[in-house]
Design an enzyme around this catalytic site. Sequence first.
Site, PDB file in Angstrom:
ATOM      1  N   GLY A 293       0.754  -1.245   0.000  1.00  0.00           N
ATOM      2  CA  GLY A 293       0.000   0.000   0.000  1.00  0.00           C
ATOM      3  C   GLY A 293       0.780   1.287   0.000  1.00  0.00           C
TER       4      GLY A 293
ATOM      5  N   ARG B 282      -3.441   3.217 -16.071  1.00  0.00           N
ATOM      6  CA  ARG B 282      -3.715   3.956 -14.832  1.00  0.00           C
ATOM      7  C   ARG B 282      -4.406   5.306 -15.043  1.00  0.00           C
ATOM      8  NH1 ARG B 282      -0.573   5.486 -11.531  1.00  0.00           N
ATOM      9  NH2 ARG B 282      -1.720   4.720  -9.726  1.00  0.00           N
TER      10      ARG B 282
ATOM     11  N   CYS C  54      -9.305   3.920 -29.339  1.00  0.00           N
ATOM     12  CA  CYS C  54     -10.574   4.567 -29.696  1.00  0.00           C
ATOM     13  C   CYS C  54     -11.460   4.790 -28.490  1.00  0.00           C
ATOM     14  CB  CYS C  54     -11.308   3.704 -30.707  1.00  0.00           C
ATOM     15  SG  CYS C  54     -10.296   3.373 -32.116  1.00  0.00           S
ATOM     16  N   GLU C  55     -10.975   5.546 -27.543  1.00  0.00           N
ATOM     17  CA  GLU C  55     -11.771   5.925 -26.371  1.00  0.00           C
ATOM     18  C   GLU C  55     -11.306   7.290 -25.922  1.00  0.00           C
ATOM     19  OE1 GLU C  55     -12.698   3.589 -23.115  1.00  0.00           O
ATOM     20  OE2 GLU C  55     -12.510   1.671 -24.157  1.00  0.00           O
TER      21      GLU C  55
ATOM     22  N   GLU D 296       3.838  -6.657   2.101  1.00  0.00           N
ATOM     23  CA  GLU D 296       3.566  -7.034   0.706  1.00  0.00           C
ATOM     24  C   GLU D 296       3.665  -5.833  -0.231  1.00  0.00           C
ATOM     25  OE1 GLU D 296      -0.417  -8.538   0.900  1.00  0.00           O
ATOM     26  OE2 GLU D 296       0.116 -10.317   2.040  1.00  0.00           O
ATOM     27  N   PRO D 297       4.734  -5.073  -0.186  1.00  0.00           N
ATOM     28  CA  PRO D 297       4.797  -3.883  -1.045  1.00  0.00           C
ATOM     29  C   PRO D 297       5.004  -4.261  -2.513  1.00  0.00           C
ATOM     30  CG  PRO D 297       6.902  -4.232   0.008  1.00  0.00           C
ATOM     31  CD  PRO D 297       5.981  -5.294   0.552  1.00  0.00           C
ATOM     32  N   GLY D 298       4.280  -3.609  -3.378  1.00  0.00           N
ATOM     33  CA  GLY D 298       4.467  -3.810  -4.821  1.00  0.00           C
ATOM     34  C   GLY D 298       4.984  -2.525  -5.443  1.00  0.00           C
ATOM     35  N   ARG D 299       4.088  -1.539  -5.475  1.00  0.00           N
ATOM     36  CA  ARG D 299       4.414  -0.261  -6.121  1.00  0.00           C
ATOM     37  C   ARG D 299       5.692   0.381  -5.555  1.00  0.00           C
ATOM     38  NH1 ARG D 299       0.099   2.922  -8.054  1.00  0.00           N
ATOM     39  NH2 ARG D 299      -1.175   1.782  -6.570  1.00  0.00           N
TER      40      ARG D 299
ATOM     41  N   TYR E 279      -7.931   5.474 -13.269  1.00  0.00           N
ATOM     42  CA  TYR E 279      -7.984   6.187 -11.987  1.00  0.00           C
ATOM     43  C   TYR E 279      -7.746   7.687 -12.123  1.00  0.00           C
ATOM     44  CZ  TYR E 279      -6.296   1.411 -11.036  1.00  0.00           C
ATOM     45  OH  TYR E 279      -6.095   0.062 -11.043  1.00  0.00           O
TER      46      TYR E 279
HETATM   47  N1  LLP Z   1      -1.239  -7.036  -1.067  1.00  0.00           N
HETATM   48  C1  LLP Z   1      -2.503  -7.133  -1.509  1.00  0.00           C
HETATM   49  C2  LLP Z   1      -3.406  -8.086  -0.873  1.00  0.00           C
HETATM   50  C3  LLP Z   1      -2.937  -6.326  -2.571  1.00  0.00           C
HETATM   51  O1  LLP Z   1      -4.188  -6.416  -2.990  1.00  0.00           O
HETATM   52  C4  LLP Z   1      -2.033  -5.418  -3.167  1.00  0.00           C
HETATM   53  C5  LLP Z   1      -2.442  -4.562  -4.287  1.00  0.00           C
HETATM   54  C6  LLP Z   1      -0.707  -5.371  -2.681  1.00  0.00           C
HETATM   55  C7  LLP Z   1      -0.352  -6.194  -1.616  1.00  0.00           C
HETATM   56  C8  LLP Z   1       0.321  -4.447  -3.244  1.00  0.00           C
HETATM   57  O2  LLP Z   1      -0.051  -3.141  -3.045  1.00  0.00           O
HETATM   58  P1  LLP Z   1       0.955  -1.932  -3.379  1.00  0.00           P
HETATM   59  O3  LLP Z   1       2.105  -2.032  -2.411  1.00  0.00           O
HETATM   60  O4  LLP Z   1       1.414  -2.087  -4.773  1.00  0.00           O
HETATM   61  O5  LLP Z   1       0.156  -0.736  -3.153  1.00  0.00           O
HETATM   62  N2  LLP Z   1      -3.793  -1.122 -10.284  1.00  0.00           N
HETATM   63  C9  LLP Z   1      -3.752  -0.148  -9.213  1.00  0.00           C
HETATM   64  C10 LLP Z   1      -3.256  -0.739  -7.910  1.00  0.00           C
HETATM   65  C11 LLP Z   1      -4.041  -1.940  -7.460  1.00  0.00           C
HETATM   66  C12 LLP Z   1      -3.505  -2.563  -6.192  1.00  0.00           C
HETATM   67  C13 LLP Z   1      -4.064  -3.929  -5.979  1.00  0.00           C
HETATM   68  N3  LLP Z   1      -3.614  -4.600  -4.795  1.00  0.00           N
HETATM   69  C14 LLP Z   1      -2.907   1.037  -9.646  1.00  0.00           C
HETATM   70  O6  LLP Z   1      -2.385   1.037 -10.753  1.00  0.00           O
HETATM   71  O7  LLP Z   1      -2.783   2.008  -8.907  1.00  0.00           O
END
Ligand code: LLP
Length: 418
Positions: A244, A318, A348-349, A278-281, A322
């Site tokens: 998050g 994105r 085409c949007e 669980e960081p992704g972004r 969003y």
């Molecule tokens: N853990 C769970 C259970 C999640 O659902 C997510 C993201 C993460 C970890 C990783 O979250 P992060 O650290 O990346 O914030 N497509 C959207 C973001 C969707 C996030 C979905 N879940 C965007 O482009 O902003």
Amino acid sequence: MRAPVSESFTHTQNALACDGVSIESIVERVGTPVYVYSARAVRDAFREMDAAFAACPHAIHYGMKANSTLALVRLLHSIGSKVDANSRGEIEVALRAGYRPRDIVFTGVGKTRDELEHAIAADIGVINAESAGELDRIDALASGQGREARVALRVNPDIDACSHPNISTGLRINKFGVPLPQARAIYRERRSQKSLRFVGVHVHIGSQITTADPLRHAAAAAATLASELQSDGVALEHVDIGGGLGIPYEGRPMIGAADYAAAVIPELRRTGLPVLLEPGRAIVGRAGALVARVVDTKRYTGGRQFAVLDAGMAELMRPALYGSFHRIVPVRPPRGAETSWDVVGPICESSDVFARDRLLPPLEVDDLVAILDAGAYGSAMASNYNRHLLPAEVLVDQGRWALIRRRQTIDDMLALES
Ligand code: LLP
């Protein structure tokens, strides 16, 4: 507060480079659109997060949904990351990248029977269940396999992440997890099931969170539940606080990994349990740019001017989904004064717009531009919409670059069709 610049994509020798490697030289070989990633930036972001949590036992389970291109997942494996997978597909990518099943957290609302069966058979580290019903299905499947499944329950603490509504997950109105007040009873009622082993508590309230308070409150909610369960005699092994943490898309200072850790660690410490993240972004977002070419420009009387790119919402969804902001920089240095541009894609949007009224220097057909901070949820959310071919992906590392995914061909795209 972190510096408001892209550390990986900078203008050197008069043109944009990724860690010193010329973007134009990459495009000459692989064409556009192309995602370019900095391996250094991925390592730095991972190490920054790891160092921020050094004060408590922890494991970083990279959120693969942000970007699960094999080479990036392998890179993270090589520096000690673990993973959070959201589907059988992501689990398979993780296994092929070298992860052991025990390194994988399996989260996701709506796991299929097939996915659960495979996760149980593989002895996945922990399955984060989203409902009481899912726990019961896991129990039945595990018992059928004569195994014990390692599980946690995802709780929904009804906390506003203060992010975009489409990526906020921790409110009562959202489909995720079980309401916090019901969680303790769900654990209690199932703790003697032979095939379930409750190892954790899970919470994830949303993505692109830019203030510490929601993250602190979510961690506190998870910690309180974990303490209650411990006093009920549940032998928990961790508290998983999800992902998050946001990134500074606008280039302005915002909270970073250290602020995040400072907010949540005091809450989590009272459980005495290791923390899972669980960081992704925050790990890959800033490491990638989408490089595209201007294919048309036009000016309407009244002043509106458009730059049409060869990439659009099929390659980076994105902004359309969003209304997200991404900085856009010309690859060549500015050749004149900035004016207001709408930078749009070829789809085409009317939602296929990267930026409206953006101040940019003069743009001409064939110019290259880089859309920054596209490392997370760019390639992972790309599609063949309008029959666009999936772009190539390139990883820059120590002065060299490698093609980590070749551009899709028409034959690749049609291979599944009769
Ligand atoms: N853990 C769970 C259970 C999640 O659902 C997510 C993201 C993460 C970890 C990783 O979250 P992060 O650290 O990346 O914030 N497509 C959207 C973001 C969707 C996030 C979905 N879940 C965007 O482009 O902003």
